[in-house]
Scaffold this motif. Structure first.
Motif, mmCIF file in Angstrom:
data_model
loop_
_atom_site.group_PDB
_atom_site.id
_atom_site.type_symbol
_atom_site.label_atom_id
_atom_site.label_comp_id
_atom_site.label_asym_id
_atom_site.label_seq_id
_atom_site.Cartn_x
_atom_site.Cartn_y
_atom_site.Cartn_z
ATOM 1 N N GLN A 295 1.055 -1.301 0.058
ATOM 2 C CA GLN A 295 0.001 0.041 0.148
ATOM 3 C C GLN A 295 1.008 1.311 0.022
ATOM 4 O O GLN A 295 1.482 1.770 0.960
ATOM 5 C CB GLN A 295 -0.807 -0.223 1.396
ATOM 6 N N PHE A 296 1.259 1.767 -1.145
ATOM 7 C CA PHE A 296 2.033 2.882 -1.279
ATOM 8 C C PHE A 296 1.698 4.137 -0.721
ATOM 9 O O PHE A 296 0.601 4.452 -1.223
ATOM 10 C CB PHE A 296 2.501 3.113 -2.845
ATOM 11 N N LYS A 297 2.337 4.736 0.164
ATOM 12 C CA LYS A 297 1.700 6.088 0.654
ATOM 13 C C LYS A 297 2.443 7.162 -0.032
ATOM 14 O O LYS A 297 3.652 7.568 -0.273
ATOM 15 C CB LYS A 297 2.350 6.313 2.067
ATOM 16 N N ARG B 78 12.884 10.729 -1.123
ATOM 17 C CA ARG B 78 11.561 11.560 -0.450
ATOM 18 C C ARG B 78 12.310 12.264 0.782
ATOM 19 O O ARG B 78 11.503 13.137 1.163
ATOM 20 C CB ARG B 78 10.486 11.108 -0.281
ATOM 21 N N ASP C 169 13.167 10.819 7.191
ATOM 22 C CA ASP C 169 12.508 10.243 5.774
ATOM 23 C C ASP C 169 11.254 10.557 5.840
ATOM 24 O O ASP C 169 10.378 10.819 6.643
ATOM 25 C CB ASP C 169 13.011 8.720 5.901
ATOM 26 N N ASP C 170 10.713 10.533 4.636
ATOM 27 C CA ASP C 170 9.088 10.646 4.679
ATOM 28 C C ASP C 170 8.144 9.499 5.293
ATOM 29 O O ASP C 170 7.255 9.748 5.982
ATOM 30 C CB ASP C 170 8.619 10.607 3.055
ATOM 31 N N LEU C 171 8.918 8.299 5.269
ATOM 32 C CA LEU C 171 8.180 7.178 5.784
ATOM 33 C C LEU C 171 9.144 6.189 6.566
ATOM 34 O O LEU C 171 10.131 5.990 6.004
ATOM 35 C CB LEU C 171 7.195 6.372 4.775
ATOM 36 N N ALA D 95 9.051 2.251 7.518
ATOM 37 C CA ALA D 95 8.337 0.962 7.256
ATOM 38 C C ALA D 95 8.789 -0.002 8.364
ATOM 39 O O ALA D 95 8.583 -0.030 9.644
ATOM 40 C CB ALA D 95 8.181 0.517 5.936
ATOM 41 N N THR D 96 9.737 -0.757 7.699
ATOM 42 C CA THR D 96 10.578 -1.921 8.601
ATOM 43 C C THR D 96 11.543 -1.247 9.509
ATOM 44 O O THR D 96 12.138 -1.777 10.337
ATOM 45 C CB THR D 96 11.124 -3.096 7.690
ATOM 46 N N GLY D 97 12.002 0.109 9.106
ATOM 47 C CA GLY D 97 13.299 0.687 9.789
ATOM 48 C C GLY D 97 14.646 0.346 9.419
ATOM 49 O O GLY D 97 15.490 0.878 9.682
ATOM 50 N N GLY D 98 14.737 -0.582 8.190
ATOM 51 C CA GLY D 98 16.126 -0.981 7.636
ATOM 52 C C GLY D 98 16.863 0.119 7.285
ATOM 53 O O GLY D 98 17.978 0.309 7.495
ATOM 54 N N THR D 99 16.360 1.089 6.386
ATOM 55 C CA THR D 99 16.856 2.313 5.820
ATOM 56 C C THR D 99 17.276 3.099 7.094
ATOM 57 O O THR D 99 18.555 3.735 7.155
ATOM 58 C CB THR D 99 15.950 3.074 4.862
HETATM 59 P P1 AMP Z 1 12.091 0.600 5.428
HETATM 60 O O1 AMP Z 1 13.641 0.767 5.337
HETATM 61 O O2 AMP Z 1 11.417 -0.486 5.258
HETATM 62 O O3 AMP Z 1 11.776 1.515 6.923
HETATM 63 O O4 AMP Z 1 11.297 1.524 4.292
HETATM 64 C C1 AMP Z 1 11.419 2.848 4.325
HETATM 65 C C2 AMP Z 1 11.713 3.278 2.970
HETATM 66 O O5 AMP Z 1 11.114 2.851 1.792
HETATM 67 C C3 AMP Z 1 11.440 5.050 2.963
HETATM 68 O O6 AMP Z 1 12.404 5.732 2.150
HETATM 69 C C4 AMP Z 1 10.135 5.084 2.252
HETATM 70 O O7 AMP Z 1 9.848 6.189 1.333
HETATM 71 C C5 AMP Z 1 9.808 3.668 1.502
HETATM 72 N N1 AMP Z 1 8.729 3.040 1.696
HETATM 73 C C6 AMP Z 1 8.459 1.907 2.164
HETATM 74 N N2 AMP Z 1 7.192 1.405 2.370
HETATM 75 C C7 AMP Z 1 6.658 2.445 1.651
HETATM 76 C C8 AMP Z 1 5.112 2.726 1.616
HETATM 77 N N3 AMP Z 1 4.281 1.682 1.879
HETATM 78 N N4 AMP Z 1 4.731 3.690 0.959
HETATM 79 C C9 AMP Z 1 5.758 4.576 0.331
HETATM 80 N N5 AMP Z 1 7.035 4.543 0.588
HETATM 81 C C10 AMP Z 1 7.453 3.272 1.309
#
Ligand code: AMP
Length: 180
Positions: free
Chosen positions: A28-30, A67, A127-129, A131-135
């Motif tokens: 589900q892309f935000k 972003r 970051d804009d979002l 998700a798993t926190g890996g980045t």
């Molecule tokens: P993560 O490393 O899993 O926390 O993913 C974070 C990175 O992936 C960020 O740079 C987000 O912009 C992008 N991202 C991950 N999931 C989504 C999502 N559902 N909608 C938009 N961007 C996402």
């Protein structure tokens, strides 16, 4: 949270478009582009992102490609801090360090210039979002490799059910405007 601030957050949330199955099935892309297009929302988002950090010393805002660059530079300017990009591999031109992180299948990598952070500098990761926190965790590793101190995290959207916060530096507060 004050009613006024909650009303603003609800307003910003109404400008985020959820696109099903992008970039692949099940995601589900935000999409924040409707929020970016709205001048008032653009101003309010910057203001709310910056507000938790106004009274602490911040030397640099680290923005995550791509972003995280959009509001990261605004935040840095408002906080009288510098901006540092964390980029995907082979984009940065000068001497750099890297960190790897696990994806569902395989690994990914992010890079930062070796001279981007000086030892002892106080850093906010944005970051804009999340998700798993890996980045954001990989960005934390980069900052700490250079001797920087992560003093906080900043996201517009947090997908809390993925529990990404658990991967982040435990003593640094996480400020997310919209928690889903
Ligand atoms: P993560 O490393 O899993 O926390 O993913 C974070 C990175 O992936 C960020 O740079 C987000 O912009 C992008 N991202 C991950 N999931 C989504 C999502 N559902 N909608 C938009 N961007 C996402």
């Amino acid at each position: 949270m004050q009613n006024h601030q909650k009303a603003i957050i609800d307003y910003l949330n109404s400008l985020i478009r959820t696109v099903p199955d992008f970039p692949k099935p099940g995601i589900q892309f935000k999409d924040i582009t409707p929020l970016l297009k709205n001048p008032e929302a653009l101003r309010l988002t910057t203001e709310l992102l910056v507000s938790p950090f106004r009274d602490i010393q911040v030397d640099a805002v680290v923005g995550l490609e791509s972003r995280g660059f959009l509001f990261g530079t605004n935040m840095a300017a408002e906080l009288h801090a510098g901006f540092v990009p964390v980029r995907k591999p082979n984009k940065l031109p000068s001497d750099k360090i890297f960190a790897e992180y696990e994806l569902e299948y395989g690994k990914d990598k992010v890079e930062m210039h070796s001279d981007a952070i000086k030892p002892g500098e106080r850093v906010v990761i944005h970051d804009d979002l999340i998700a798993t926190g890996g980045t954001a965790a990989a960005a934390t590793e980069l900052v700490e490799k250079l001797g920087g101190v992560v003093v906080g995290y900043s996201f517009i959207i947090e997908l809390s059910f993925l529990e990404g916060q658990q991967k982040l530096a435990q003593n640094a507060p996480v400020h997310s405007l919209i928690v889903l």
